[in-house]
Design an enzyme around this catalytic site. Structure first.
Site, PDB file in Angstrom:
ATOM      1  N   SER A 145       5.106   7.685   0.146  1.00 31.17           N
ATOM      2  CA  SER A 145       6.305   7.646  -0.703  1.00 31.17           C
ATOM      3  C   SER A 145       6.854   9.065  -0.812  1.00 31.17           C
ATOM      4  CB  SER A 145       5.923   7.137  -2.092  1.00 31.17           C
ATOM      5  OG  SER A 145       6.972   7.337  -3.015  1.00 31.17           O
ATOM      6  N   TYR A 159       0.239   7.876  -9.353  1.00 27.03           N
ATOM      7  CA  TYR A 159       1.050   7.442  -8.208  1.00 27.03           C
ATOM      8  C   TYR A 159       1.368   8.594  -7.248  1.00 27.03           C
ATOM      9  CZ  TYR A 159       4.297   4.731  -5.417  1.00 27.03           C
ATOM     10  OH  TYR A 159       4.919   4.107  -4.361  1.00 27.03           O
TER      11      TYR A 159
HETATM   12  N1  NAP Z   1       9.839  -0.123  -3.277  1.00 31.52           N
HETATM   13  C1  NAP Z   1       9.877   1.180  -3.414  1.00 31.52           C
HETATM   14  O1  NAP Z   1      10.787   1.747  -4.061  1.00 31.52           O
HETATM   15  C2  NAP Z   1       8.831   2.031  -2.751  1.00 31.52           C
HETATM   16  C3  NAP Z   1       9.092   3.370  -2.551  1.00 31.52           C
HETATM   17  C4  NAP Z   1       8.153   4.183  -1.965  1.00 31.52           C
HETATM   18  C5  NAP Z   1       6.955   3.643  -1.535  1.00 31.52           C
HETATM   19  N2  NAP Z   1       6.706   2.334  -1.720  1.00 31.52           N
HETATM   20  C6  NAP Z   1       5.413   1.804  -1.246  1.00 31.52           C
HETATM   21  O2  NAP Z   1       5.663   0.749  -0.344  1.00 31.52           O
HETATM   22  C7  NAP Z   1       4.528  -0.118  -0.314  1.00 31.52           C
HETATM   23  C8  NAP Z   1       5.000  -1.552  -0.404  1.00 31.52           C
HETATM   24  O3  NAP Z   1       5.610  -1.755  -1.660  1.00 31.52           O
HETATM   25  P1  NAP Z   1       6.875  -2.715  -1.841  1.00 31.52           P
HETATM   26  O4  NAP Z   1       7.985  -1.882  -2.286  1.00 31.52           O
HETATM   27  O5  NAP Z   1       7.065  -3.583  -0.653  1.00 31.52           O
HETATM   28  O6  NAP Z   1       6.363  -3.551  -3.100  1.00 31.52           O
HETATM   29  P2  NAP Z   1       6.193  -5.130  -3.306  1.00 31.52           P
HETATM   30  O7  NAP Z   1       7.407  -5.862  -2.859  1.00 31.52           O
HETATM   31  O8  NAP Z   1       5.767  -5.293  -4.720  1.00 31.52           O
HETATM   32  O9  NAP Z   1       4.983  -5.502  -2.339  1.00 31.52           O
HETATM   33  C9  NAP Z   1       3.675  -5.032  -2.587  1.00 31.52           C
HETATM   34  C10 NAP Z   1       2.684  -5.747  -1.694  1.00 31.52           C
HETATM   35  O10 NAP Z   1       1.376  -5.222  -1.984  1.00 31.52           O
HETATM   36  C11 NAP Z   1       0.489  -6.323  -2.175  1.00 31.52           C
HETATM   37  N3  NAP Z   1      -0.591  -5.995  -3.080  1.00 31.52           N
HETATM   38  C12 NAP Z   1      -0.489  -5.509  -4.354  1.00 31.52           C
HETATM   39  N4  NAP Z   1      -1.708  -5.417  -4.901  1.00 31.52           N
HETATM   40  C13 NAP Z   1      -2.593  -5.845  -3.969  1.00 31.52           C
HETATM   41  C14 NAP Z   1      -4.006  -6.024  -3.959  1.00 31.52           C
HETATM   42  N5  NAP Z   1      -4.765  -5.741  -5.028  1.00 31.52           N
HETATM   43  N6  NAP Z   1      -4.597  -6.499  -2.828  1.00 31.52           N
HETATM   44  C15 NAP Z   1      -3.843  -6.804  -1.765  1.00 31.52           C
HETATM   45  N7  NAP Z   1      -2.513  -6.678  -1.709  1.00 31.52           N
HETATM   46  C16 NAP Z   1      -1.893  -6.214  -2.811  1.00 31.52           C
HETATM   47  C17 NAP Z   1       1.374  -7.441  -2.750  1.00 31.52           C
HETATM   48  O11 NAP Z   1       0.820  -8.712  -2.425  1.00 31.52           O
HETATM   49  P3  NAP Z   1       0.086  -9.692  -3.456  1.00 31.52           P
HETATM   50  O12 NAP Z   1       0.670  -9.470  -4.806  1.00 31.52           O
HETATM   51  O13 NAP Z   1       0.352 -11.054  -2.891  1.00 31.52           O
HETATM   52  O14 NAP Z   1      -1.360  -9.322  -3.355  1.00 31.52           O
HETATM   53  C18 NAP Z   1       2.654  -7.237  -1.952  1.00 31.52           C
HETATM   54  O15 NAP Z   1       2.579  -7.926  -0.735  1.00 31.52           O
HETATM   55  C19 NAP Z   1       3.620   0.338  -1.454  1.00 31.52           C
HETATM   56  O16 NAP Z   1       2.556   1.089  -0.938  1.00 31.52           O
HETATM   57  C20 NAP Z   1       4.531   1.205  -2.309  1.00 31.52           C
HETATM   58  O17 NAP Z   1       3.813   2.177  -3.022  1.00 31.52           O
HETATM   59  C21 NAP Z   1       7.619   1.499  -2.317  1.00 31.52           C
END
Ligand code: NAP
Length: 334
Positions: A145, A159
């Site tokens: 991130s 984070y």
């Molecule tokens: N969206 C943003 O603004 C942003 C920005 C920078 C970085 N990121 C990073 O991008 C990555 C993906 O996030 P996203 O934005 O796509 O969020 P998201 O839509 O909430 O997706 C998160 C994913 O992680 C899985 N997950 C959460 N806890 C878990 C666990 N205990 N075991 C296995 N899987 C788990 C969830 O699946 P289940 O709930 O089905 O387990 C879901 O598939 C993350 O690493 C996040 O830190 C996001």
């Protein structure tokens, strides 16, 4: 894609049930990869599997796992071996943010977050990396991130810490795998449309951000895949807004940024389910209801310095604690 089945490669994507992980699965399926999808919500993974099998004849294996369980990476690897699959492309994507001051959130919640976003990331690379190197082909994409460049924030303290780990770890691994055919990158998205901010509980506040601050998942994924294929990186940032921001974050001294971060209350509020039952209250934080007793001769002769310091601290700290409690629920970093 008409890749013959024998030449098809397989990608393991964590957190494939939503957001960036789901977009990554769609992208790689269209590129001719077979997929191993993991997350906790099996129904979502199976639905995605059906969609991709129908659209691209992708062979999809769904293996549910809760990566907060320290045994999950090994169990996942055992199931993959049992199904006679191999991992050519690993996307360490699963993740979330835990808002709230560090000491207001239950330890189990903090521990699980480090397990999912840090330990599982390293362990999955540790499990699958050596076979990739032996075969002379591998891709390891770790989703970090822009928060990795933020030198401290109050609220959600772990984070930026875990994302900085992912960034540094990826840089080191990329160096170790140089010339092996295994390409490693850390992808650093800024705010990206997904379920991330719904899970963090701050969607309403986040929706007030201007549209130029937002990336969409397919854009992040396209940038990541093109970079890892080309052997670029190891740090990949999408969009001019975040490239500029990261440049500024690297120019401005950390101590100054940390002081600026200490004025922000964006991540201050813990989710009710994460809150510690009872907060230990340091003596110094108790409000002074009575006028301080004048120091007796005895106490002055025994511990003059400590008394003085304690009374100064108690005059300041209640205000800080009160500030924390009153802090509005607001945007988190991503
Ligand atoms: N969206 C943003 O603004 C942003 C920005 C920078 C970085 N990121 C990073 O991008 C990555 C993906 O996030 P996203 O934005 O796509 O969020 P998201 O839509 O909430 O997706 C998160 C994913 O992680 C899985 N997950 C959460 N806890 C878990 C666990 N205990 N075991 C296995 N899987 C788990 C969830 O699946 P289940 O709930 O089905 O387990 C879901 O598939 C993350 O690493 C996040 O830190 C996001």
């Amino acid at each position: 894609m008409d890749t013959p089945p024998t030449l098809r490669k397989t990608a393991l994507i964590t957190g494939a049930s939503a957001g960036i992980g789901r977009d990554y699965a769609r992208y790689l399926a269209a590129e001719g990869y077979d997929l191993i999808l993991t997350a906790r919500r099996t129904d979502r993974l199976e639905e995605l599997g059906r969609e991709l099998s129908d659209a691209f004849a992708t062979q999809v294996n769904v293996i549910p796992a809760d990566l907060a369980d320290p045994h999950a990476p090994m169990q996942l690897a055992a199931e993959i071996a049992k199904r006679d699959l191999q991992v050519d492309y690993l996307v360490n994507n699963a993740g979330y943010q835990v808002p709230g001051f560090f000491d207001q959130v239950r330890w189990e919640v903090q521990r699980d977050m480090m397990q999912v976003l840090m330990t599982a990331v390293a362990q999955l690379a540790h499990i699958f990396g050596p076979d990739m190197a032996r075969r002379g082909f591998g891709r390891i994409v770790n989703i970090a991130s822009v928060a990795a460049f933020v030198p401290g924030q109050q609220g959600g303290a772990l984070y930026p810490s875990v994302k900085a780990f992912v960034l540094r770890f990826s840089q080191s691994l990329a160096t170790e795998y140089r010339d092996t055919g295994v390409h490693v990158i850390a992808v650093c998205p800024g705010f990206t449309w997904s379920e991330f901010h719904d899970v963090a509980g701050n969607r309403t506040q986040m929706n007030k951000l201007p549209s130029f601050m937002w990336l969409d998942g397919p854009r992040v994924v396209t940038d990541a895949h093109k970079a890892v294929e080309a052997g670029r990186g190891p740090v990949i940032i999408s969009g001019w807004v975040y490239k500029t921001l990261v440049t500024l974050l690297q120019i401005i001294p950390d101590n100054l940024l940390a002081r600026m971060g200490s004025r922000s209350v964006r991540n201050a509020q813990a989710r009710p389910e994460d809150r510690r039952e009872t907060l230990p209250t340091p003596a110094a934080a108790k409000p002074q209801t009575k006028a301080r007793k004048p120091a007796t001769k005895k106490s002055v002769t025994k511990k003059p310095a400590t008394k003085k310091l304690a009374s100064k601290a108690s005059a300041k700290k209640p205000a800080k604690r009160a500030e924390r409690k009153a802090a509005p629920k607001a945007a988190n970093s991503s």
